[in-house]
Write a protein that holds these residues in place. Structure first.
Motif, mmCIF file in Angstrom:
data_model
loop_
_atom_site.group_PDB
_atom_site.id
_atom_site.type_symbol
_atom_site.label_atom_id
_atom_site.label_comp_id
_atom_site.label_asym_id
_atom_site.label_seq_id
_atom_site.Cartn_x
_atom_site.Cartn_y
_atom_site.Cartn_z
ATOM 1 N N ASN A 275 50.116 33.448 26.708
ATOM 2 C CA ASN A 275 51.342 32.691 26.573
ATOM 3 C C ASN A 275 51.453 33.786 27.543
ATOM 4 N N LEU A 276 52.038 32.380 28.892
ATOM 5 C CA LEU A 276 52.441 33.227 30.488
ATOM 6 C C LEU A 276 54.367 33.662 30.312
ATOM 7 N N PRO A 277 54.387 34.943 30.687
ATOM 8 C CA PRO A 277 56.227 34.868 30.631
ATOM 9 C C PRO A 277 56.997 34.457 31.690
ATOM 10 N N ALA A 278 58.124 34.112 31.118
ATOM 11 C CA ALA A 278 59.442 33.654 32.002
ATOM 12 C C ALA A 278 59.480 35.133 32.861
ATOM 13 N N LEU A 279 59.881 34.421 34.526
ATOM 14 C CA LEU A 279 59.743 35.746 34.893
ATOM 15 C C LEU A 279 61.073 37.120 35.081
ATOM 16 N N ARG A 280 61.787 36.339 33.814
ATOM 17 C CA ARG A 280 62.715 36.841 33.571
ATOM 18 C C ARG A 280 62.984 38.124 32.795
ATOM 19 N N ASP A 281 61.535 38.017 32.033
ATOM 20 C CA ASP A 281 60.771 39.295 31.038
ATOM 21 C C ASP A 281 59.946 39.628 31.979
ATOM 22 N N HIS A 282 59.822 40.165 32.897
ATOM 23 C CA HIS A 282 58.812 41.077 33.918
ATOM 24 C C HIS A 282 59.448 41.150 35.233
ATOM 25 N N VAL A 283 60.930 41.519 35.524
ATOM 26 C CA VAL A 283 61.592 41.651 36.762
ATOM 27 C C VAL A 283 61.267 42.299 36.896
ATOM 28 N N GLU A 284 60.081 43.986 36.551
ATOM 29 C CA GLU A 284 59.384 45.239 37.477
ATOM 30 C C GLU A 284 58.916 44.556 38.659
ATOM 31 N N ASP A 285 57.565 43.165 38.139
ATOM 32 C CA ASP A 285 57.108 42.878 38.951
ATOM 33 C C ASP A 285 57.437 41.794 40.111
ATOM 34 N N ILE A 286 58.643 42.015 40.805
ATOM 35 C CA ILE A 286 59.946 41.229 41.216
ATOM 36 C C ILE A 286 58.690 41.910 43.077
ATOM 37 N N PRO A 287 58.919 43.122 42.910
ATOM 38 C CA PRO A 287 58.813 43.588 44.142
ATOM 39 C C PRO A 287 57.482 43.560 45.156
ATOM 40 N N GLU A 288 56.640 43.769 43.888
ATOM 41 C CA GLU A 288 55.470 43.312 44.155
ATOM 42 C C GLU A 288 55.201 42.366 44.464
ATOM 43 N N LEU A 289 55.163 40.646 43.679
ATOM 44 C CA LEU A 289 55.893 39.762 44.281
ATOM 45 C C LEU A 289 56.176 39.311 45.754
ATOM 46 N N VAL A 290 57.277 40.198 45.492
ATOM 47 C CA VAL A 290 57.606 39.713 46.928
ATOM 48 C C VAL A 290 56.736 40.168 47.911
ATOM 49 N N HIS A 291 56.069 41.111 48.042
ATOM 50 C CA HIS A 291 55.416 41.611 49.176
ATOM 51 C C HIS A 291 54.087 40.614 49.258
ATOM 52 N N PHE A 292 53.725 40.669 47.964
ATOM 53 C CA PHE A 292 52.499 39.196 47.942
ATOM 54 C C PHE A 292 52.745 37.991 49.393
ATOM 55 N N PHE A 293 53.667 37.549 48.081
ATOM 56 C CA PHE A 293 54.740 35.704 49.136
ATOM 57 C C PHE A 293 54.537 36.433 50.366
#
Length: 424
Positions: A275-293
């Protein structure tokens, strides 16, 4: 070590041209197979899996544009060059829209032909390298993403089918690539099939699957015939020589309740469900995702580098993200492209998010009579079909009956209009 030259399929009903192209390409050490009409072309394409197809438009049994569409539906990664002595701008545009990489006019200049072949294969190699880079380890340090990585490492090497469940935009396609990289068929091709491109011929499907990774996206939308065939091949063990990954946006139990998915097939597919989580359920990953993108877009797409302030990243963490990771990626891409300041702050984030909300709100509005007829018709069709789906509580089969359409045609229409089944 000598690398084997790519295999090229040449399709042309004129024997002199066909043989001339074959001779020229073989002089350059390419491997070449020919076909004189559409029927032969279909046979060769399914049997030899060429890396490049030179395809004439005008043939006696079927036109090249129709074959182009068929081949792309069967294998989206194949590179196709169209050839024509009586082409028009409209034909060239249509071929490009359907996925042709180039359009070569007759009479053929052999120098231009060879250059077009070389360029097409170079682009194919670059695209293949890009796809390989996309098979990255899922980004994030949250508990849910850590669990997904651990699960992937444990299950990728098993022979059982893997079922991915997640909302649109959560990264099912990228995660399938990641599983392919970890699996026993990492050296094989990644073959993506959709409900529209799923082959209903058992020999064709097993030939495609042999030694490769088969990814069936939107598996819950497969036709009854496709479900029966897949179930039979799984039960008989004919899909054992491949890695099979299926994906769907919501639990398949819902489709079973609506009579749209075979219960027996679900039991064959859900031995391993991730099960792949919705982004709203792991918002703590957003800074790392921002840097990645940001790194991805600046290195691969050549967009200018910009820094997202801590306040901007915090604003992104407090947005509900209905479009999940894909929506975040698109927001970042738009900000990198359109903004002029080096620092991206809260004001730019709010403006970009407001634009997204405005677009979403327009989708629920009335028909815009200022649009051209074709666009207004598409807008009406979208609203009409959404209404039918709401009437039937998301039952696509019943909605198709109310609309007087075949179910498979409704699926295609929904996909072309951007209708997400979970909206019903």
């Amino acid at each position: 070590m000598i690398t084997e030259k790519p295999l090229i399929l040449v399709v042309d009903d004129e024997p002199d041209i066909r043989e001339l192209i074959k001779d020229i390409l073989e002089d350059e050490n390419y491997r070449v197979v020919t076909a004189e009409d559409g029927q032969q072309a279909r046979q060769q394409f399914s049997q030899i899996t060429p890396q490049l197809v030179l395809l004439d438009i005008w043939m006696p049994d079927v036109d090249g544009i129709s074959l182009l569409k068929e081949f792309k539906e069967q294998r989206a990664s194949v590179t196709i060059l169209m050839m024509s002595g009586h082409g028009t701008i409209e034909t060239a545009v249509e071929a490009t829209r359907l996925g042709a990489s180039d359009f070569i006019e007759k009479p053929l200049s052999m120098a231009k032909l060879l250059r077009a072949v070389e360029q097409a294969l170079e682009n194919q190699a670059k695209q293949s390298a890009l796809q390989h880079e996309q098979a990255i380890t899922p980004v994030g340090k949250s508990a849910s993403i850590n669990l997904l990585r651990e699960q992937a490492e444990r299950v990728a090497g098993h022979g059982m089918p893997i079922l991915l469940i997640g909302e649109g935009g959560t990264g099912k396609h990228c995660f399938a690539h990641y599983l392919h990289r970890l699996g026993n068929y990492a050296n094989g091709r990644f073959i993506e099939l959709s409900p529209e491109s799923f082959p209903l011929d058992s020999l064709k499907l097993t030939s495609l699957a042999q030694g490769n990774c088969v990814f069936i996206n939107d598996v819950g939308l497969l036709s009854d015939e496709a479900q029966s065939l897949l179930s039979h091949l799984l039960e008989s063990g004919q899909m054992n020589s491949c890695q099979l990954i299926c994906a769907n946006e919501h639990s398949l139990e819902r489709a079973i309740l609506h009579g749209e998915f075979a219960e027996g097939l679900l039991y064959q597919l859900n031995s391993i469900t991730l099960n792949l989580p919705a982004l709203r359920d792991h918002v703590e990953d957003i800074p790392e995702l921002v840097h990645f993108f940001v790194d991805l877009q600046t290195t691969q797409a050549g967009l200018p580098y910009r820094r997202f302030t801590v306040a901007a990243q915090n604003r992104l963490r407090n947005y509900p993200w209905p479009g999940n990771v894909l929506e975040l990626k698109n927001i970042i891409q738009r900000l990198l492209l359109l903004e002029e300041t080096y620092d991206i702050d809260v004001e730019q984030i709010d403006a970009a998010l407001q634009e997204n909300s405005t677009i979403a709100a327009q989708e629920d509005g009335k028909i815009n009579f200022d649009l051209p007829l074709r666009e207004a018709r598409e807008q009406f069709e979208r609203l009409y079909l959404l209404h039918k789906l709401q009437e039937t509580d998301g039952n696509v089969g019943k909605a198709a009956k109310l609309a007087g359409m075949e179910r498979t045609h409704l699926y295609r229409k929904m996909r072309s209009l951007g209708i997400d089944i979970k909206q019903s």
